[in-house]
Write a protein that holds these residues in place. Sequence first.
Motif, mmCIF file in Angstrom:
data_model
loop_
_atom_site.group_PDB
_atom_site.id
_atom_site.type_symbol
_atom_site.label_atom_id
_atom_site.label_comp_id
_atom_site.label_asym_id
_atom_site.label_seq_id
_atom_site.Cartn_x
_atom_site.Cartn_y
_atom_site.Cartn_z
ATOM 1 N N PRO A 256 6.461 -6.046 -4.339
ATOM 2 C CA PRO A 256 7.385 -6.567 -3.322
ATOM 3 C C PRO A 256 8.506 -7.369 -3.988
ATOM 4 O O PRO A 256 8.338 -7.873 -5.096
ATOM 5 C CB PRO A 256 6.489 -7.442 -2.448
ATOM 6 C CG PRO A 256 5.283 -7.722 -3.276
ATOM 7 C CD PRO A 256 5.094 -6.533 -4.145
ATOM 8 N N PRO A 257 9.640 -7.486 -3.335
ATOM 9 C CA PRO A 257 10.818 -8.112 -3.973
ATOM 10 C C PRO A 257 10.685 -9.613 -4.219
ATOM 11 O O PRO A 257 11.610 -10.223 -4.725
ATOM 12 C CB PRO A 257 11.938 -7.816 -2.968
ATOM 13 C CG PRO A 257 11.246 -7.586 -1.665
ATOM 14 C CD PRO A 257 9.921 -6.997 -1.985
ATOM 15 N N THR A 258 9.529 -10.215 -3.893
ATOM 16 C CA THR A 258 9.395 -11.662 -4.086
ATOM 17 C C THR A 258 9.443 -12.053 -5.554
ATOM 18 O O THR A 258 10.101 -13.006 -5.935
ATOM 19 C CB THR A 258 8.069 -12.151 -3.480
ATOM 20 O OG1 THR A 258 7.013 -11.322 -3.990
ATOM 21 C CG2 THR A 258 8.110 -12.056 -1.964
ATOM 22 N N ILE A 263 3.056 -3.830 -10.070
ATOM 23 C CA ILE A 263 1.626 -3.967 -9.783
ATOM 24 C C ILE A 263 0.881 -2.893 -10.563
ATOM 25 O O ILE A 263 1.282 -1.725 -10.570
ATOM 26 C CB ILE A 263 1.365 -3.827 -8.275
ATOM 27 C CG1 ILE A 263 1.869 -5.070 -7.530
ATOM 28 C CG2 ILE A 263 -0.116 -3.616 -7.991
ATOM 29 C CD1 ILE A 263 1.687 -5.006 -6.036
ATOM 30 N N LEU A 264 -0.202 -3.301 -11.219
ATOM 31 C CA LEU A 264 -1.038 -2.347 -11.949
ATOM 32 C C LEU A 264 -1.971 -1.667 -10.960
ATOM 33 O O LEU A 264 -2.723 -2.321 -10.238
ATOM 34 C CB LEU A 264 -1.853 -3.063 -13.034
ATOM 35 C CG LEU A 264 -2.808 -2.172 -13.838
ATOM 36 C CD1 LEU A 264 -2.032 -1.151 -14.668
ATOM 37 C CD2 LEU A 264 -3.713 -3.008 -14.736
ATOM 38 N N MET A 479 0.652 4.612 3.704
ATOM 39 C CA MET A 479 1.486 4.294 4.879
ATOM 40 C C MET A 479 1.125 2.928 5.449
ATOM 41 O O MET A 479 1.975 2.219 6.004
ATOM 42 C CB MET A 479 1.296 5.365 5.952
ATOM 43 C CG MET A 479 1.900 6.715 5.617
ATOM 44 S SD MET A 479 3.667 6.796 5.899
ATOM 45 C CE MET A 479 3.723 6.779 7.691
ATOM 46 N N LEU A 480 -0.142 2.525 5.283
ATOM 47 C CA LEU A 480 -0.591 1.242 5.818
ATOM 48 C C LEU A 480 -0.246 0.064 4.908
ATOM 49 O O LEU A 480 0.111 -1.024 5.390
ATOM 50 C CB LEU A 480 -2.105 1.274 6.046
ATOM 51 C CG LEU A 480 -2.630 2.194 7.153
ATOM 52 C CD1 LEU A 480 -4.145 2.205 7.152
ATOM 53 C CD2 LEU A 480 -2.110 1.738 8.517
ATOM 54 N N ILE A 481 -0.363 0.254 3.610
ATOM 55 C CA ILE A 481 -0.237 -0.905 2.717
ATOM 56 C C ILE A 481 1.107 -0.980 1.979
ATOM 57 O O ILE A 481 1.619 -2.058 1.729
ATOM 58 C CB ILE A 481 -1.377 -0.932 1.680
ATOM 59 C CG1 ILE A 481 -1.295 0.268 0.742
ATOM 60 C CG2 ILE A 481 -2.737 -1.024 2.336
ATOM 61 C CD1 ILE A 481 -2.049 0.045 -0.548
ATOM 62 N N ARG A 482 1.690 0.147 1.603
ATOM 63 C CA ARG A 482 2.935 0.118 0.833
ATOM 64 C C ARG A 482 3.620 1.476 0.962
ATOM 65 O O ARG A 482 3.402 2.376 0.178
ATOM 66 C CB ARG A 482 2.635 -0.207 -0.630
ATOM 67 C CG ARG A 482 3.846 -0.640 -1.437
ATOM 68 C CD ARG A 482 4.455 -1.934 -0.895
ATOM 69 N NE ARG A 482 3.502 -3.006 -0.812
ATOM 70 C CZ ARG A 482 3.192 -3.811 -1.819
ATOM 71 N NH1 ARG A 482 3.744 -3.645 -2.989
ATOM 72 N NH2 ARG A 482 2.330 -4.801 -1.647
ATOM 73 N N ARG A 483 4.476 1.606 1.965
ATOM 74 C CA ARG A 483 5.089 2.882 2.286
ATOM 75 C C ARG A 483 5.933 3.435 1.130
ATOM 76 O O ARG A 483 5.982 4.646 0.909
ATOM 77 C CB ARG A 483 5.935 2.728 3.548
ATOM 78 C CG ARG A 483 6.494 4.020 4.104
ATOM 79 C CD ARG A 483 7.351 3.730 5.323
ATOM 80 N NE ARG A 483 6.547 3.174 6.399
ATOM 81 C CZ ARG A 483 6.016 3.889 7.392
ATOM 82 N NH1 ARG A 483 6.215 5.190 7.409
ATOM 83 N NH2 ARG A 483 5.320 3.320 8.334
#
Length: 1035
Positions: A256-258, A263-264, A479-483
């Motif tokens: 995410p852009p934060t 992410i591994l 689709m639920l966690i990271r489109r």
Amino acid sequence: MYLYLSENPRTLSLVTSSQDERQGRPSRALIFRAAEGRANQAVVEFLPKEEVNLTGAVKVTSRIVKGCLGLISVQDEIFLAVIVSATEVGNIRPTGQQPESVAKIHEVGFFCLTSSSWDDLSGAYDPSTSPTYPDSTDAILRDAYSQPNSSSSSLLEHPCSPLSKIISAGTFYYPLEPYWDLSTRMWKRIQRDGRTRPNFGAYDDRFVWNEYIVRSLLDFRDHLDPEEREDFDHCQFVVLAIQGYVGIFSLALPAPPTNGSPILATISLISRLGWKRAGTRFNTRGVDDDGNCANFVETETVFSTDQHCFSYVQVRGSVPLFWEQQGLQTFGQRIQITRPQASQPAFERHFAQLTEEYGYVHAINLLGTKENEAILTAAYDRSLRNAPDLFTDNVGITHFDFHNTVRIHGHEGVIQVLRRQESIMDNVDKFGFTMIDGSTNEIITEQKGVFRTNCLDCLDRTNFVQDILSRTMLEQFLMLIRREWLQSGSLWSYHRELWAENGDALSRIYAGTGALNTSFTRSGKRTLAGVLSDATKSVSRAYINNFQDKGKQVAIDMFLGNLSTQTQVTIFDPIHDLVNDELNKRLGEYSSTKNCTIFVGTWNLNGRPPTSESLLPWLFPRTSVPDIMVLGFQEIVPLTAQQIVQTDPEKKRIWENKILDTLAKRPNKGADYILLRSHQLVGTALLVFVKKELTSVMRNVEAASHKTGLRGMSGNKGAVGIRLDYHDTNFCFVTAHLAAGHTNVEERNMDYWTIVKGLHFLRGKTIDSHQNVIWLADTNYRIDLENERVRSLAYSDDYDALLAADQLRQAMDNGDAFPGYIEGPLLFRPTYKYDLGSDKYDTGEKMRIPAWTDRILYKGSDLDLSVYSRAELKTSDHRPVFALFRSTIRIIDHAARAALSRMLFDNVTSTAPGEKLDEKLASLTFSNDLIDLPKPSSEESAWWDKPEHPNGILSPHQVQELSSGGHPYNPFDSPEESPLSSSPSSSEEELYQALTLQTPLAPQPINPTGRRAPPPPPPRNSKPAAGEDTPTASL
């Protein structure tokens, strides 16, 4: 850890190394040696390392041992199987609370506990001669089971070499950590471990391939104290291995852009091949009586990050019916449904197991519309419709003709067409997937059902469709966690690579080559190179499956303990031995018996089809209704050259339908019958019918045949056998057509022995390995009398004179054929040869001498003959013969046996206050030293007839020697100090006088030969004792 060998006594010691101890493993040793005087039994000790004396011990291999797979007995020697080469595949959940790493086995060594004969063959395990991995896997599988006369085969091949080749082919995997279980899917494992501590002894026994050889070590582990058991697990001396495929890829995905750091993520594929019906392509098809399917594989797709873990499970397996492919198979494969009317119980057991394990089940059948595949599809659909209402909501099926879809839309179009199938996509949403919280290991959602996909081999088409379903479910999860991860090219590239490697691995195991269509799976395109590669693989498969797989099948069965001649290695345990001995004595407490009636009939049809003549006088000669009906036919087709080369099965089907019609339409029928199994070898055919209600208790039904014509090359003469288990009693039925010709007695005798030695069922079972055996055959033995004399005696019903000249009876009496078998009294006229439609013996040009060619013989303690006769049917030039048997069937209650075993174990191990267990066990253990008695006397010889005293003449001094030797002359004699022995009897005085004589007394012979006659034999029973091998007098 290292493996050491020491002698006197011969001992193998598996000892932790200093490196193991630095990694936190306890300093321990696992000691193995053969139990003295006990075959197939080992002594195992788990000791602190400092208590083991390794002075004089040598390392049997310089390589680090990764773990022990178990103990196995091969050629009456005990071998310890250890992993000597393995590589780490990866960590399925690197961000999980604990690592879950997997290793692939590359090489296994087998070291003998009982003999030094194979110690100098360590070069067989030399790394310099080891195959490379993984590129040469196909070559290993091609070369491993070449013909035994190959010039490259070693003259002194290690007896475990076939096993080593199987396990060293790069398809076996094991977990590197002791606390996680590779054999169990993630949802079930986390649910189980959430209730109790992770337990090394908890695993899915469907997928642990070394369960048979490691079972005794697991029992040994269970008997350790809790602290020792924990040390045992942490040492990882024992390994539980699966076969199949494990592939793992790690990749970085955008975060995410934060914070912007990637992410591994890890994507893995685990395929667990079931072992309960394991084997090669043409040797293992369909289902067994317990509901286990050939090539059954559970495949789990795992996608893991530090936040979530996704798991999706699918299964594949052969069509769950009784079907097989016999003979030489090329590209037009011939399929035979072997038990078309008796598949339902096994079919329902299979789906009941699936629904119990996975919940909802939806079958995707990819078979096409070609004749052979269409037959299977129709039977599959019919069995599902006939299943009870219990399956109505839990089990469904979609028939999807894969080849037809590819022909119309191409491989690229299969994905779109499949996703338009409502029955499939509705269940995709209904079943869902398993999602786990990465930080807490809690289950968020769970998968509620599975797709069960099959084609003919469950390889190429099945893998293609499972890849599509796996991607579909992973897309739903993303689709639920990271489109945005849906657009990751590297993720889907790794997914395709995993499924392509999975298809290749499973195909190599079952068919000997890599999978077809994998070029499309990898690249998403169908190329010319891929087409040529698939053609090459198809040709290789045809050769390997027809000519090499039988040797591989035997090795697989040996590894899994399926061979009937195998004995499992046990660990010496006096408590276990005492309990087992007591269980054998108390069989009646956990078993019951029931009566059974068996009808057996044999008929040489002379190539004739059924006529209007009723079969009832033959099939139902008495009012009783048999539980089992066994019918043997000879010359069911004319024995022409065309039929011998390519037999027409239609004639057998016509007779099957005639018999089924007779059974269904008979008056006052007391039961319905189904055809349990039939089998044909040219003109010889065997049919087994059973009452419909008994179908579910008839198990392990197998058929086999063996040719004897033209020295084993032609099937015009030979035998067909069918064996079965009725509850816990087994039977073998054999119909045969032996060599013809009045004077060819020796050929007929040789045919018998050829059949006995050459007719084999699955897992090494033979005719003589059964409790009860019945032959129903055209034996072709004749009567050695003049033609007119035989006809006169036959028409006057003088059977004794005919029987005295009967060739079969003479062969049995001399032990030349059928030793140990019994035949009922021959109280009917010779059955061969008649003029067609007449009661007159042959009046043709050859004027054959009448003979009892058609016979029924039997052996077995559970068989009691009640009727033996013939029927007056005139369709053929032979008269049919029949016999009725009464039998006792044993039914073992395995739950009651287990309860009794536990009770006996508790009784043995419980001690009174102040009593030590060792002292109690010593008092319960009896000596096995028995007096070495001579062989009992018989009609032919007496025990005292030996070279040292010919004609039974013994001197008084020899009599005295016989009464000495440490054993009392009479075990019931009174002690010397007893007043009962103070006054010698007159017989003792006579013996004293005899012993003082200087010359031996020679008893006078009582017969002209000068030989002392043995005592008369005891009365004989009407049937032989169990296991009796000597010829038995005829009734």
